[in-house]
Enzyme design. Structure first.
Site, PDB file in Angstrom:
ATOM      1  N   HIS A   1       2.254   6.899   2.192  1.00  0.00           N
ATOM      2  CA  HIS A   1       1.018   8.306   1.814  1.00  0.00           C
ATOM      3  C   HIS A   1       1.504   9.307   2.686  1.00  0.00           C
ATOM      4  O   HIS A   1       2.298   9.398   3.557  1.00  0.00           O
ATOM      5  CB  HIS A   1      -0.349   8.062   1.361  1.00  0.00           C
ATOM      6  CG  HIS A   1      -1.170   7.494   3.068  1.00  0.00           C
ATOM      7  ND1 HIS A   1      -1.090   8.390   3.968  1.00  0.00           N
ATOM      8  CD2 HIS A   1      -1.804   6.157   2.995  1.00  0.00           C
ATOM      9  CE1 HIS A   1      -1.859   8.230   4.390  1.00  0.00           C
ATOM     10  NE2 HIS A   1      -2.802   7.007   3.587  1.00  0.00           N
TER      11      HIS A   1
ATOM     12  N   LYS B   1       1.172  -1.670  -0.499  1.00  0.00           N
ATOM     13  CA  LYS B   1      -0.341   0.009  -0.075  1.00  0.00           C
ATOM     14  C   LYS B   1       1.124   1.586   0.057  1.00  0.00           C
ATOM     15  O   LYS B   1       2.343   1.183   0.607  1.00  0.00           O
ATOM     16  CB  LYS B   1      -0.730  -0.065   1.403  1.00  0.00           C
ATOM     17  CG  LYS B   1      -1.716  -1.258   0.961  1.00  0.00           C
ATOM     18  CD  LYS B   1      -3.456  -0.262   1.604  1.00  0.00           C
ATOM     19  CE  LYS B   1      -4.258  -1.601   2.285  1.00  0.00           C
ATOM     20  NZ  LYS B   1      -4.445  -1.193   3.525  1.00  0.00           N
TER      21      LYS B   1
ATOM     22  N   HIS C   1       0.896   8.972   6.474  1.00  0.00           N
ATOM     23  CA  HIS C   1       2.351   8.266   7.213  1.00  0.00           C
ATOM     24  C   HIS C   1       3.383   9.142   7.889  1.00  0.00           C
ATOM     25  O   HIS C   1       4.109   8.483   8.546  1.00  0.00           O
ATOM     26  CB  HIS C   1       3.153   7.290   6.528  1.00  0.00           C
ATOM     27  CG  HIS C   1       2.047   5.942   6.100  1.00  0.00           C
ATOM     28  ND1 HIS C   1       1.447   5.827   5.169  1.00  0.00           N
ATOM     29  CD2 HIS C   1       1.414   5.316   7.479  1.00  0.00           C
ATOM     30  CE1 HIS C   1       0.612   4.385   5.082  1.00  0.00           C
ATOM     31  NE2 HIS C   1       0.637   4.658   6.315  1.00  0.00           N
TER      32      HIS C   1
HETATM   33  N1  ARG Z   1       0.278  -0.358  10.048  1.00  0.00           N
HETATM   34  C1  ARG Z   1      -0.525   0.476  10.004  1.00  0.00           C
HETATM   35  C2  ARG Z   1      -1.500   1.638   9.463  1.00  0.00           C
HETATM   36  O1  ARG Z   1      -0.787   1.745   8.924  1.00  0.00           O
HETATM   37  C3  ARG Z   1      -0.120   1.170  12.003  1.00  0.00           C
HETATM   38  C4  ARG Z   1       0.013   0.812  12.863  1.00  0.00           C
HETATM   39  C5  ARG Z   1       0.652   1.027  14.019  1.00  0.00           C
HETATM   40  N2  ARG Z   1       1.564   0.317  15.113  1.00  0.00           N
HETATM   41  C6  ARG Z   1       0.391  -1.025  15.771  1.00  0.00           C
HETATM   42  N3  ARG Z   1       1.468  -0.776  16.862  1.00  0.00           N
HETATM   43  N4  ARG Z   1      -0.332  -1.109  15.917  1.00  0.00           N
HETATM   44  O2  ARG Z   1      -2.664   1.703  10.209  1.00  0.00           O
END
Ligand code: ARG
Length: 568
Positions: free
Chosen positions: A129, A126, A132
């Site tokens: 973007h 993905k 992030h």
């Molecule tokens: N990958 C997730 C996202 O892009 C964020 C992860 C956040 N960290 C966690 N430990 N849940 O939404």
């Protein structure tokens, strides 16, 4: 460096019958400098001492007046107003900057304890973007702040490299994808498959079923699914690392969600043993209704694990592996409930250290023409934003007609720095709209403004032929003990305190604001005063101050993850 507030607390404590801590808590910084650098209100002492506050103030003032720390001590009504001896203060501050150089501002309040900062954590296949960028840049600054105050920091990128969405991605790839296409432009292509999947699935629900089964096979180690997934992961990582390279960001670990797949059965078993699991329509949940929260969904009816299960497994693994003092999660506030839920599950499991897990949340970033949505393919790629910042900066620099030899390098430092600085200017919880004019404004409270101020200080020093260090102990500093020079010294003095405060609050914007204050104070000094005067003593004192301001800005920018160019 000596902490003046503490010194004062020590002096007052013995005279007022308070502990040093009690005195420290009462000391104020007056709103106007005519009321001193520090003030001590005596209202609270009236009861204990059975005396009117103004009398107590007069008493304390008389007793501390002769201390060498003070130039003047006054009592005004219930207040003791203290004016610090300016020579003393100036010397104290500038000696510290000169001695410590790039380390000025750092401390060791953390005592080497281990802190985990988890940040960035994009989802593979993905786009990385603009949304992030917040976690990435805020997380990196929090890492640097904790490092600067003496913690041992472990930086973790909890990659979103697992979960049902990979069932969708693989399904889409099988139906409409081509290997060649993916190799050429991995993430943009995979994203287009994902978007197509959602469109087609609206009319064809069997696709959803196929995706679920595909994920199930992936989770159970079927060779073909694992192979495609690993390939998506490595292609995606290559793209992410390119962006991290531009931002100068590195991690100690890329253990993402998939890393915990084999650690989950034990966690599920443990939840069962502790009597926390309940069945609900074939799924396994932890009921949280007592705390007014939706249940934590641990496994789906087909047995596959979920995002929350992986977070619980990861926390337990990290505690065992790093025995962290704190585990800091830099994740958008949209996930508040998610974090509250699984922190509660840890508590129910009897893990006291759930209290050391902190969710550092932040608001939404939107574009001027609306928000972003991965599903609909309305995204702005972070890499494109950074490239555009660099291009736009190059245009501005060319227009200004400065520093033509090194436009490319300067534009990178300034353009990318501008995006970082803008990101860290707002208090993190606020939503904000990304706007190019704000980001690249050289005159506002922006990255380019601060970097430009640094370059200005560098050029003053260069023109004066200063290259080595100053022998501060043998210098006469009286020329910089008043006016805007002294105001600048006060800002520099506060720098170490600001770093501790920003770390305590997990709030890089506290530091960002202070760097702007230092830059503005330097520019005022630069405009008010002629630096390269005839008188050698005065000139050297002013150059010393210029060099201290430059050092402070440089150290501050470094903590935000930015460079400080000498030329601009
Ligand atoms: N990958 C997730 C996202 O892009 C964020 C992860 C956040 N960290 C966690 N430990 N849940 O939404």
């Amino acid at each position: 460096m000596k902490d003046i507030r503490k010194e004062i607390a020590g002096i007052i404590a013995s005279q007022a019958g308070l502990s040093e801590e009690e005195a420290l808590a009462l000391i104020e910084i007056p709103p106007e400098s005519s009321k001193g650098d520090y003030a001590f209100p005596c209202f609270k002492l009236a009861k204990v001492l059975r005396k009117a506050p103004p009398l107590i103030a007069a008493d304390i003032a008389a007793k501390i007046r002769d201390n060498a720390l003070f130039e003047k001590v006054e009592n005004v009504n219930a207040y003791v107003n203290m004016f610090i001896d300016k020579q003393f203060f100036t010397r104290l501050t500038l000696e510290d900057v000169a001695e410590r150089g790039d380390d000025f501002g750092k401390s060791d309040v953390g005592g080497g304890k281990t802190v985990i900062v988890e940040y960035s954590s994009p989802n593979i296949a993905k786009p990385f973007h603009i949304g992030h960028i917040r976690s990435t840049v805020i997380g990196n600054a929090i890492y640097k702040l904790y490092d600067a105050v003496g913690y041992k920091v472990v930086r973790i990128n909890h990659l979103g490299d697992y979960g049902t969405q990979f069932g969708k991605m693989i399904t889409a790839y099988r139906h409409w994808g081509s290997e060649e296409e993916v190799r050429k432009e991995p993430i943009k292509t995979l994203l287009s498959y994902y978007v197509r999947f959602h469109k087609e699935a609206e009319n064809d629900p069997s696709l959803d079923q196929e995706a679920r089964e595909t994920f199930y096979r992936l989770e159970h180690g079927e060779e073909e699914e694992v192979r495609i997934w690993e390939w998506f992961r490595s292609e995606s990582l290559k793209e992410f690392e390119r962006v991290y390279g531009m931002l100068g960001i590195t991690f100690d670990s890329y253990n993402g969600e998939s890393f915990y797949s084999d650690k989950m059965p034990a966690v599920i078993e443990e939840l069962k043993e502790k009597g926390l699991l309940q069945e609900s329509q074939g799924a396994q949940i932890v009921d949280l209704s007592q705390w007014n929260m939706a249940p934590a969904l641990i496994t789906k009816s087909d047995g596959s694990s979920l995002y929350i299960t992986r977070d619980i497994a990861a926390a337990i693994y990290r505690k065992k592996t790093y025995d962290f003092y704190k585990c800091i999660y830099v994740v958008a506030s949209q996930q508040n409930l998610h974090f509250q839920q699984w922190f509660k599950v840890l508590e129910l499991m009897g893990y006291d250290w759930y209290k050391d897990c902190v969710h550092i949340n932040f608001g939404l970033v939107s574009l001027e023409d609306g928000t972003m949505s991965t599903r609909e393919g309305r995204v702005v790629f972070l890499e494109d934003v950074l490239n555009r910042a660099v291009e736009k900066t190059a245009e501005i620099v060319r227009e200004k007609g400065v520093n033509t030899e090194n436009i490319e390098e300067t534009s990178k430092i300034v353009g990318i720095g501008a995006v970082i600085f803008q990101e860290l200017s707002n208090s993190r919880i606020k939503d904000y709209v990304f706007n190019w004019d704000n980001v690249l404004n050289f005159d506002g409270e922006t990255g380019p403004y601060v970097q430009y101020t640094h370059a200005r200080a560098a050029s003053v020093l260069k023109n004066a032929g200063v290259s080595g260090s100053f022998d501060v102990k043998n210098m006469d500093l009286s020329a910089i003990c008043s006016g805007s020079a002294y105001e600048l010294i006060k800002e520099i003095y506060r720098f170490p305190e600001v770093i501790r405060d920003a770390a305590d609050k997990y709030e890089p914007s506290v530091l960002t604001r202070h760097i702007v204050d230092v830059a503005q104070a330097f520019n005022k000094f630069y405009h008010d005063e002629h630096i390269l005067v005839e008188d050698e003593t005065e000139k050297n004192a002013k150059l010393l101050l210029t060099s201290a301001a430059k050092q402070t800005i440089k150290n501050g920018l470094a903590l935000l993850g930015m460079q400080a160019p000498d030329k601009m």
